[in-house]
Design an enzyme around this catalytic site. Structure first.
Site, PDB file in Angstrom:
ATOM      1  N   LYS A 171       2.730  -9.695 -10.903  1.00 34.36           N
ATOM      2  CA  LYS A 171       2.165 -10.070  -9.593  1.00 34.36           C
ATOM      3  C   LYS A 171       0.605  -8.614  -9.100  1.00 34.36           C
ATOM      4  CE  LYS A 171       1.618  -9.742  -5.489  1.00 34.36           C
ATOM      5  NZ  LYS A 171       0.756  -9.551  -4.632  1.00 34.36           N
ATOM      6  N   GLU A 247       5.722   4.170  -7.679  1.00 31.47           N
ATOM      7  CA  GLU A 247       4.866   5.064  -7.635  1.00 31.47           C
ATOM      8  C   GLU A 247       3.756   4.644  -6.177  1.00 31.47           C
ATOM      9  OE1 GLU A 247       4.087   7.233 -10.029  1.00 31.47           O
ATOM     10  OE2 GLU A 247       5.540   6.318 -11.307  1.00 31.47           O
ATOM     11  N   CYS A 281      -3.849   7.407  -4.648  1.00 26.05           N
ATOM     12  CA  CYS A 281      -2.870   7.681  -4.468  1.00 26.05           C
ATOM     13  C   CYS A 281      -2.349   9.228  -4.462  1.00 26.05           C
ATOM     14  CB  CYS A 281      -1.616   6.966  -5.589  1.00 26.05           C
ATOM     15  SG  CYS A 281      -1.802   7.526  -6.655  1.00 26.05           S
ATOM     16  N   GLU A 378      -1.447   9.036   4.839  1.00 30.82           N
ATOM     17  CA  GLU A 378      -1.966   8.741   3.909  1.00 30.82           C
ATOM     18  C   GLU A 378      -3.385   7.980   4.615  1.00 30.82           C
ATOM     19  OE1 GLU A 378      -0.887   5.599   0.874  1.00 30.82           O
ATOM     20  OE2 GLU A 378      -1.484   7.288  -0.955  1.00 30.82           O
ATOM     21  N   ILE A 379      -4.821   8.169   3.925  1.00 29.89           N
ATOM     22  CA  ILE A 379      -5.601   7.454   4.874  1.00 29.89           C
ATOM     23  C   ILE A 379      -6.504   6.186   3.793  1.00 29.89           C
ATOM     24  CG2 ILE A 379      -8.225   7.902   5.649  1.00 29.89           C
ATOM     25  CD1 ILE A 379      -6.981  10.806   6.628  1.00 29.89           C
ATOM     26  N   PHE A 380      -6.250   6.869   2.764  1.00 32.81           N
ATOM     27  CA  PHE A 380      -6.594   5.784   1.714  1.00 32.81           C
ATOM     28  C   PHE A 380      -8.173   5.467   1.548  1.00 32.81           C
ATOM     29  CE2 PHE A 380      -5.400   3.076  -2.148  1.00 32.81           C
ATOM     30  CZ  PHE A 380      -4.130   3.801  -2.265  1.00 32.81           C
TER      31      PHE A 380
HETATM   32  P1  NAP Z   1       0.634  -2.884  -0.800  1.00 33.17           P
HETATM   33  O1  NAP Z   1       0.750  -2.756   0.349  1.00 33.17           O
HETATM   34  O2  NAP Z   1       1.633  -1.841  -0.903  1.00 33.17           O
HETATM   35  O3  NAP Z   1       0.861  -3.653  -1.864  1.00 33.17           O
HETATM   36  C1  NAP Z   1       0.584  -3.541  -3.448  1.00 33.17           C
HETATM   37  C2  NAP Z   1       1.558  -5.083  -3.676  1.00 33.17           C
HETATM   38  O4  NAP Z   1       2.977  -5.003  -3.006  1.00 33.17           O
HETATM   39  C3  NAP Z   1       0.518  -5.581  -3.183  1.00 33.17           C
HETATM   40  O5  NAP Z   1       0.574  -6.941  -5.094  1.00 33.17           O
HETATM   41  C4  NAP Z   1       1.353  -6.265  -2.638  1.00 33.17           C
HETATM   42  O6  NAP Z   1       0.698  -7.681  -2.533  1.00 33.17           O
HETATM   43  C5  NAP Z   1       2.798  -6.525  -3.033  1.00 33.17           C
HETATM   44  N1  NAP Z   1       3.828  -6.793  -1.754  1.00 33.17           N
HETATM   45  C6  NAP Z   1       2.823  -6.636  -0.433  1.00 33.17           C
HETATM   46  N2  NAP Z   1       4.420  -6.296   0.533  1.00 33.17           N
HETATM   47  C7  NAP Z   1       5.297  -7.543  -0.465  1.00 33.17           C
HETATM   48  C8  NAP Z   1       6.939  -7.778  -0.397  1.00 33.17           C
HETATM   49  N3  NAP Z   1       7.217  -7.785   1.107  1.00 33.17           N
HETATM   50  N4  NAP Z   1       7.189  -7.762  -1.784  1.00 33.17           N
HETATM   51  C9  NAP Z   1       6.934  -7.939  -2.873  1.00 33.17           C
HETATM   52  N5  NAP Z   1       5.314  -7.286  -3.087  1.00 33.17           N
HETATM   53  C10 NAP Z   1       4.799  -6.743  -2.103  1.00 33.17           C
HETATM   54  O7  NAP Z   1      -0.760  -1.440  -0.535  1.00 33.17           O
HETATM   55  P2  NAP Z   1      -1.490  -2.405  -0.112  1.00 33.17           P
HETATM   56  O8  NAP Z   1      -1.684  -3.727   0.823  1.00 33.17           O
HETATM   57  O9  NAP Z   1      -2.539  -2.772  -0.876  1.00 33.17           O
HETATM   58  O10 NAP Z   1      -2.686  -1.388   1.400  1.00 33.17           O
HETATM   59  C11 NAP Z   1      -1.980  -0.756   2.254  1.00 33.17           C
HETATM   60  C12 NAP Z   1      -1.214   0.654   1.641  1.00 33.17           C
HETATM   61  O11 NAP Z   1      -0.677   1.254   0.841  1.00 33.17           O
HETATM   62  C13 NAP Z   1      -3.232   2.015   1.938  1.00 33.17           C
HETATM   63  O12 NAP Z   1      -3.835   1.924   3.415  1.00 33.17           O
HETATM   64  C14 NAP Z   1      -2.468   2.856   1.542  1.00 33.17           C
HETATM   65  O13 NAP Z   1      -2.347   3.156   2.029  1.00 33.17           O
HETATM   66  C15 NAP Z   1      -1.445   2.244   0.145  1.00 33.17           C
HETATM   67  N6  NAP Z   1      -1.588   2.031  -1.237  1.00 33.17           N
HETATM   68  C16 NAP Z   1      -1.104   3.209  -2.386  1.00 33.17           C
HETATM   69  C17 NAP Z   1      -1.025   2.617  -3.383  1.00 33.17           C
HETATM   70  C18 NAP Z   1      -0.679   3.632  -4.655  1.00 33.17           C
HETATM   71  O14 NAP Z   1      -1.268   3.783  -5.220  1.00 33.17           O
HETATM   72  N7  NAP Z   1       0.515   5.019  -4.416  1.00 33.17           N
HETATM   73  C19 NAP Z   1      -2.385   2.159  -3.838  1.00 33.17           C
HETATM   74  C20 NAP Z   1      -2.308   0.824  -2.966  1.00 33.17           C
HETATM   75  C21 NAP Z   1      -2.506   0.935  -1.499  1.00 33.17           C
HETATM   76  P3  NAP Z   1      -0.695  -8.350  -1.501  1.00 33.17           P
HETATM   77  O15 NAP Z   1      -1.260  -8.982  -2.493  1.00 33.17           O
HETATM   78  O16 NAP Z   1       0.084  -9.611  -0.667  1.00 33.17           O
HETATM   79  O17 NAP Z   1      -1.011  -7.279  -0.579  1.00 33.17           O
END
Ligand code: NAP
Ligand code: MG
Length: 478
Positions: A171, A247, A281, A378-380
């Site tokens: 996904k 991760e 990250c 985390e600001i990203f």
């Molecule tokens: P996220 O919300 O953690 O999403 C990552 C993945 O999980 C996406 O494919 C997302 O789908 C999916 N997801 C969301 N809710 C879920 C649920 N309830 N069950 C299963 N899967 C689910 O990250 P984001 O929305 O892209 O970004 C938000 C924050 O995450 C950023 O501000 C940053 O701080 C952090 N982030 C961290 C990393 C890292 O490498 N550690 C990478 C990206 C983001 P969708 O496509 O619908 O969102």
């Protein structure tokens, strides 16, 4: 389209989601939007592909490795196309995309080489028995990807699961659905049997949640936010007991000691937090500089940030591109505002550039203290927060005062400083006089809330394997 059972199919609902170019916010494609029904179909395909008599399960381990090596050849062949697509859909600098994809090609070859090195042990078991272990693939794995480095994430997770002999449902993140589809096509071209890899684009709360709740899925590997990581761990225990690899994010400290090579430290520290627009990250988002060189360092850091060339990420000379989307851009701008309100000194940048696309000028803050929001969350995004410290002892304690524990770095010419820091800082990766290098031979993952488990390294396939003990009587006296 979705990719299920080596076929391109529409979503059952017929719904699509729009995907954008972060450079100008324009819609570049409509992509099939999968939900629970499509996840169910994909899991069924993966289940058939995992049957003990399937083509995939009957393949020699070395042949699994060979398919993956062919995949690496195809990634190399299509590197420019994949990099262009990544840049177009994600806003990633074209040179950064080429670097990340070239690195991923190497990762495939490394992980592929592990496929036929999975072996159990013979055991000196008590009793008149012959006992040994088998290491066997867990089964169907759900791989949930973030948007920040889509090709790299897809490759790392998918290839590791396949090297172990599992089948997968991927996904991708809603913002970046395109490169996953291109990579699925390459896996098919490489000769992967139907159903082994399935890609279902869609939203987290629908498609993602369906995958994490599916009782037929044995394991979830996820990269993304801590918040969603916690939801996933909970969901993974709801209907069956899925294994999880997480991760998650970080608030990684980078420490510059007074004895460091200052220019190298300034350059690396900037790349460590502005690289990929700060959407990493492992971003070094807490930069601790020793007090005797603090003012000099800050001056040089501002000078460096001033000269970063911002623009269209598909131009090879551009050094800084857009944030992924409007929501993330606004989130980052909000942090910058908060940083100023709480007493941080914004020395340069921090403003949105233009009104098309999602550009923010890299920001440098001095006078940041540990209690400020920009030093804690985390600001990203491209926000460099520079904090002051006096002694190594003090900075080690401050580095550890966070619930995160992904990465940490130190610039110093003293071996003692480097060893002390590496021993005592609670993080999964420590960089000494460098930052951001993570070759496939090195385990990658976090302490504390930064995750569970490790990717990369010789043991990476183990997290997709179950250990089975076989205990066989040699006589009646056992
Ligand atoms: P996220 O919300 O953690 O999403 C990552 C993945 O999980 C996406 O494919 C997302 O789908 C999916 N997801 C969301 N809710 C879920 C649920 N309830 N069950 C299963 N899967 C689910 O990250 P984001 O929305 O892209 O970004 C938000 C924050 O995450 C950023 O501000 C940053 O701080 C952090 N982030 C961290 C990393 C890292 O490498 N550690 C990478 C990206 C983001 P969708 O496509 O619908 O969102
Ligand atoms: Mg999201």
């Amino acid at each position: 389209m979705l990719f299920i059972n080596n076929e391109w199919v529409d979503s059952q609902s017929g719904k699509t989601l729009d995907t954008f170019n972060p450079h100008d916010g324009s819609i570049i494609a409509k992509v099939a939007e999968g939900d629970k029904t499509d996840i169910d179909l994909a899991v069924s395909a993966a289940k058939i592909a995992f049957h003990r008599n399937s083509e995939w399960r009957l393949l020699d381990a070395s042949a699994r490795g060979q398919i993956l090596c062919r995949f690496a050849d195809l990634v190399k062949r299509d590197l420019q196309y994949l990099a262009d697509l990544e840049s177009y859909n994600n806003g990633m600098l074209i040179n950064f995309a080429r670097w990340a994809i070239a690195g991923s090609e190497k990762s495939i070859r490394y992980i592929a080489s592990l496929a036929d090195k999975i072996q159990g042990d013979t055991l000196p078991a008590d009793g008149d028995v012959f006992a040994y272990t088998l290491k066997q693939p867990m089964g169907i794995c759900g791989l949930i990807l973030p948007w920040n480095v889509p090709v790299l994430m897809f490759i790392n997770k998918v290839v590791t699961a396949l090297a172990a002999g599992c089948t997968v449902v991927v996904k991708p993140a809603e913002q970046t659905p395109l490169t996953a589809l291109a990579l699925a096509a390459l896996l098919k071209e490489a000769g992967l049997p139907a159903g082994v890899v399935n890609v279902v684009n869609g939203y987290g709360p629908s498609a993602g949640a369906a995958l994490t709740h599916h009782p037929g899925v044995a394991k979830i590997s996820f990269t993304g936010s801590v918040e969603v990581g916690k939801l996933i761990q909970k969901a993974a225990g709801a209907n069956n007991l899925k294994r999880v690899t997480l991760e998650l994010g970080g608030k990684s400290p980078l420490v510059i000691m007074a004895d460091a090579d200052l220019d190298m430290a300034v350059r690396t520290a900037a790349f460590a937090v502005f690289g990929n627009q700060g959407q990493m990250c492992i971003a070094a988002s807490r930069l601790y500089v020793q007090s005797s060189i603090y003012d000099k360092f800050v001056e040089k850091a501002v000078e460096f940030a001033k000269n970063i060339k911002i623009g269209n990420p598909s131009e090879p000379t551009t050094q800084h591109g857009p944030q992924i989307d409007e929501e993330m851009m606004n989130k980052v701008l909000h942090y910058i505002e908060k940083g100023q309100q709480e007493g941080g000194k914004l020395l340069i940048g921090g403003q949105r550039i233009g009104d098309q696309g999602f550009y923010i000028q890299p920001a440098v803050f001095s006078n940041v203290t540990d209690d400020m929001t920009i030093a804690k969350e985390e600001i990203f995004g491209p926000v460099q927060s520079i904090l002051k410290f006096d002694t190594l002892e003090e900075v080690i304690d401050r580095a550890n005062k966070t619930s995160y524990g992904l990465a940490a770095g130190i610039f110093t010419t003293s071996v003692t400083n480097a060893l002390q820091f590496s021993k005592h800082v609670e993080a999964g990766i420590i960089w000494v006089n460098n930052y951001l290098s993570f070759p496939p031979q090195c385990p990658f993952g976090g302490f504390k809330d930064s995750g569970i488990g490790r990717e990369n390294g010789m043991d990476c396939v183990n997290s997709y394997l179950e250990v089975k003990t076989v205990n066989m009587a040699l006589s009646k006296k056992f």
